[in-house]
Design a protein around this motif. Structure first.
Motif, PDB file in Angstrom:
ATOM      1  N   PHE A  36       0.826  -1.207   0.000  1.00 49.72           N
ATOM      2  CA  PHE A  36       0.000   0.000   0.000  1.00 49.72           C
ATOM      3  C   PHE A  36       0.862   1.259   0.000  1.00 49.72           C
ATOM      4  CE2 PHE A  36      -3.645  -2.622   1.407  1.00 49.72           C
ATOM      5  CZ  PHE A  36      -4.603  -2.108   0.547  1.00 49.72           C
ATOM      6  N   ALA A  37       2.009   1.209   0.682  1.00 48.14           N
ATOM      7  CA  ALA A  37       2.900   2.367   0.708  1.00 48.14           C
ATOM      8  C   ALA A  37       3.488   2.631  -0.674  1.00 48.14           C
ATOM      9  CB  ALA A  37       4.020   2.148   1.724  1.00 48.14           C
ATOM     10  N   VAL A  38       3.786   1.594  -1.416  1.00 49.44           N
ATOM     11  CA  VAL A  38       4.294   1.765  -2.774  1.00 49.44           C
ATOM     12  C   VAL A  38       3.169   2.213  -3.706  1.00 49.44           C
ATOM     13  CG1 VAL A  38       5.262   0.501  -4.739  1.00 49.44           C
ATOM     14  CG2 VAL A  38       6.206   0.160  -2.467  1.00 49.44           C
ATOM     15  N   ALA A  39       1.960   1.752  -3.458  1.00 48.66           N
ATOM     16  CA  ALA A  39       0.821   2.129  -4.304  1.00 48.66           C
ATOM     17  C   ALA A  39       0.422   3.588  -4.116  1.00 48.66           C
ATOM     18  CB  ALA A  39      -0.374   1.235  -4.004  1.00 48.66           C
ATOM     19  N   ALA A  40       0.728   4.166  -2.965  1.00 48.55           N
ATOM     20  CA  ALA A  40       0.321   5.553  -2.710  1.00 48.55           C
ATOM     21  C   ALA A  40       0.951   6.529  -3.701  1.00 48.55           C
ATOM     22  CB  ALA A  40       0.646   5.940  -1.272  1.00 48.55           C
ATOM     23  N   ILE A  81      -5.757   7.750   1.099  1.00 52.65           N
ATOM     24  CA  ILE A  81      -6.434   6.534   1.562  1.00 52.65           C
ATOM     25  C   ILE A  81      -5.462   5.364   1.586  1.00 52.65           C
ATOM     26  CG2 ILE A  81      -8.219   4.862   0.962  1.00 52.65           C
ATOM     27  CD1 ILE A  81      -9.831   7.264  -0.145  1.00 52.65           C
ATOM     28  N   SER A  82      -4.670   5.234   0.534  1.00 52.93           N
ATOM     29  CA  SER A  82      -3.697   4.146   0.472  1.00 52.93           C
ATOM     30  C   SER A  82      -2.650   4.293   1.581  1.00 52.93           C
ATOM     31  CB  SER A  82      -3.018   4.143  -0.895  1.00 52.93           C
ATOM     32  OG  SER A  82      -2.107   3.103  -1.008  1.00 52.93           O
ATOM     33  N   GLY A  83      -2.212   5.507   1.843  1.00 50.07           N
ATOM     34  CA  GLY A  83      -1.237   5.728   2.903  1.00 50.07           C
ATOM     35  C   GLY A  83      -1.791   5.441   4.284  1.00 50.07           C
ATOM     36  N   LEU A  84      -3.039   5.814   4.537  1.00 50.62           N
ATOM     37  CA  LEU A  84      -3.644   5.542   5.837  1.00 50.62           C
ATOM     38  C   LEU A  84      -3.813   4.044   6.073  1.00 50.62           C
ATOM     39  CD1 LEU A  84      -6.326   8.363   6.094  1.00 50.62           C
ATOM     40  CD2 LEU A  84      -4.239   8.119   7.427  1.00 50.62           C
ATOM     41  N   VAL A  85      -4.205   3.309   5.041  1.00 48.89           N
ATOM     42  CA  VAL A  85      -4.316   1.853   5.170  1.00 48.89           C
ATOM     43  C   VAL A  85      -2.942   1.254   5.439  1.00 48.89           C
ATOM     44  CG1 VAL A  85      -4.852  -0.261   3.901  1.00 48.89           C
ATOM     45  CG2 VAL A  85      -6.410   1.673   3.802  1.00 48.89           C
ATOM     46  N   SER A  86      -1.933   1.773   4.757  1.00 49.59           N
ATOM     47  CA  SER A  86      -0.567   1.283   4.947  1.00 49.59           C
ATOM     48  C   SER A  86      -0.076   1.524   6.370  1.00 49.59           C
ATOM     49  CB  SER A  86       0.365   1.964   3.946  1.00 49.59           C
ATOM     50  OG  SER A  86       1.695   1.624   4.196  1.00 49.59           O
ATOM     51  N   VAL A  87      -0.335   2.695   6.904  1.00 48.94           N
ATOM     52  CA  VAL A  87       0.098   2.991   8.274  1.00 48.94           C
ATOM     53  C   VAL A  87      -0.624   2.099   9.277  1.00 48.94           C
ATOM     54  CG1 VAL A  87       0.035   4.773  10.072  1.00 48.94           C
ATOM     55  CG2 VAL A  87       0.832   5.345   7.797  1.00 48.94           C
ATOM     56  N   THR A 100      12.362 -10.079  15.348  1.00 43.05           N
ATOM     57  CA  THR A 100      13.207 -10.587  14.262  1.00 43.05           C
ATOM     58  C   THR A 100      12.426 -10.930  13.006  1.00 43.05           C
ATOM     59  OG1 THR A 100      12.981 -12.823  15.162  1.00 43.05           O
ATOM     60  CG2 THR A 100      14.876 -11.518  15.896  1.00 43.05           C
ATOM     61  N   SER A 101      11.149 -10.641  12.968  1.00 44.03           N
ATOM     62  CA  SER A 101      10.306 -11.003  11.836  1.00 44.03           C
ATOM     63  C   SER A 101      10.595 -10.121  10.626  1.00 44.03           C
ATOM     64  CB  SER A 101       8.835 -10.862  12.229  1.00 44.03           C
ATOM     65  OG  SER A 101       8.009 -11.029  11.118  1.00 44.03           O
ATOM     66  N   PRO A 102      10.610 -10.711   9.424  1.00 41.92           N
ATOM     67  CA  PRO A 102      10.763  -9.878   8.227  1.00 41.92           C
ATOM     68  C   PRO A 102       9.561  -8.965   8.000  1.00 41.92           C
ATOM     69  CG  PRO A 102      10.696 -12.227   7.639  1.00 41.92           C
ATOM     70  CD  PRO A 102      10.605 -12.130   9.121  1.00 41.92           C
ATOM     71  N   SER A 103       8.434  -9.304   8.596  1.00 40.31           N
ATOM     72  CA  SER A 103       7.258  -8.453   8.484  1.00 40.31           C
ATOM     73  C   SER A 103       7.491  -7.105   9.156  1.00 40.31           C
ATOM     74  CB  SER A 103       6.060  -9.159   9.105  1.00 40.31           C
ATOM     75  OG  SER A 103       4.913  -8.365   9.011  1.00 40.31           O
ATOM     76  N   ARG A 104       8.241  -7.109  10.228  1.00 43.85           N
ATOM     77  CA  ARG A 104       8.568  -5.838  10.907  1.00 43.85           C
ATOM     78  C   ARG A 104       9.428  -4.956  10.028  1.00 43.85           C
ATOM     79  NH1 ARG A 104       7.689  -5.836  16.856  1.00 43.85           N
ATOM     80  NH2 ARG A 104       8.924  -3.963  17.110  1.00 43.85           N
ATOM     81  N   ALA A 105      10.364  -5.559   9.327  1.00 45.28           N
ATOM     82  CA  ALA A 105      11.217  -4.774   8.428  1.00 45.28           C
ATOM     83  C   ALA A 105      10.385  -4.170   7.298  1.00 45.28           C
ATOM     84  CB  ALA A 105      12.323  -5.648   7.867  1.00 45.28           C
ATOM     85  N   SER A 106       9.452  -4.930   6.785  1.00 42.55           N
ATOM     86  CA  SER A 106       8.560  -4.403   5.741  1.00 42.55           C
ATOM     87  C   SER A 106       7.697  -3.269   6.287  1.00 42.55           C
ATOM     88  CB  SER A 106       7.662  -5.512   5.204  1.00 42.55           C
ATOM     89  OG  SER A 106       8.409  -6.518   4.603  1.00 42.55           O
ATOM     90  N   ALA A 107       7.234  -3.414   7.512  1.00 37.77           N
ATOM     91  CA  ALA A 107       6.401  -2.366   8.119  1.00 37.77           C
ATOM     92  C   ALA A 107       7.196  -1.086   8.331  1.00 37.77           C
ATOM     93  CB  ALA A 107       5.825  -2.860   9.433  1.00 37.77           C
ATOM     94  N   VAL A 108       8.437  -1.211   8.761  1.00 31.10           N
ATOM     95  CA  VAL A 108       9.276  -0.020   8.962  1.00 31.10           C
ATOM     96  C   VAL A 108       9.573   0.646   7.625  1.00 31.10           C
ATOM     97  CG1 VAL A 108      11.551   0.752   9.721  1.00 31.10           C
ATOM     98  CG2 VAL A 108      10.237  -0.826  11.135  1.00 31.10           C
ATOM     99  N   ILE A 113       8.463   5.093   3.671  1.00 29.40           N
ATOM    100  CA  ILE A 113       7.900   5.536   2.387  1.00 29.40           C
ATOM    101  C   ILE A 113       6.727   6.475   2.620  1.00 29.40           C
ATOM    102  CG2 ILE A 113       6.660   4.754   0.323  1.00 29.40           C
ATOM    103  CD1 ILE A 113       8.407   2.222   0.429  1.00 29.40           C
ATOM    104  N   ASN A 114       5.871   6.142   3.571  1.00 29.38           N
ATOM    105  CA  ASN A 114       4.725   7.007   3.881  1.00 29.38           C
ATOM    106  C   ASN A 114       5.171   8.367   4.387  1.00 29.38           C
ATOM    107  OD1 ASN A 114       2.527   5.407   3.140  1.00 29.38           O
ATOM    108  ND2 ASN A 114       2.697   4.216   5.011  1.00 29.38           N
TER     109      ASN A 114
END
Length: 135
Positions: A36-40, A81-87, A100-108, A113-114
């Motif tokens: 979603f952050a890339v789509a914004a 809207i896309s940025g708010l969903v991403s956050v 240590t999850s890769p999901s955390r790195a993606s979230a950061v 990006i946001n």
């Protein structure tokens, strides 16, 4: 012999979710947040021409000044809207996954990006914000 009590029976206790289950639920939120952050900023490709046409059309039709105030709403509606969903997804991912999850790195990365998109959005709309607050 005792009669059973009348009325609804008490609810059965539900097992609490284990930490693995909670982490599994939040595992894909980081990646979705990044998407979603890339789509914004990419959605500006669709909304920017509409905003430019609205602005130019209002200028050549000698529209009153208040018409120009709505250009940022058109241009930044889908990216916002896309940025708010991403956050939101990033916050869920940061709170529900292990460190240590890769999901955390993606979230950061999504939050970074946001932040950049938000900063450029403020710079882009600054002349219009002046009309909103000071005219």
């Amino acid at each position: 012999m005792n009669a059973p009590p009348e009325g609804p029976s008490p609810p059965l206790p539900q097992p609490s979710p284990s930490t693995g289950t909670v982490a599994a639920r939040g595992a894909n939120h980081g990646f979705a947040s990044l998407m979603f952050a890339v789509a914004a900023p990419l959605s500006l490709v669709g909304t920017l021409p509409m905003g430019v046409l609205f602005n130019v059309g209002a200028y050549y039709l000698a529209a009153p000044m208040y018409v120009y105030r709505f250009t940022p709403l058109i241009v930044l509606s889908v990216p916002t809207i896309s940025g708010l969903v991403s956050v939101g997804l990033a916050i869920v991912s940061l709170t529900r996954t292990p460190a240590t999850s890769p999901s955390r790195a993606s979230a950061v990365a999504a939050l970074c990006i946001n932040a950049v998109v938000f900063t450029f959005g403020l710079i882009f709309t600054m002349p219009h914000l002046r009309h909103w607050f000071f005219d």
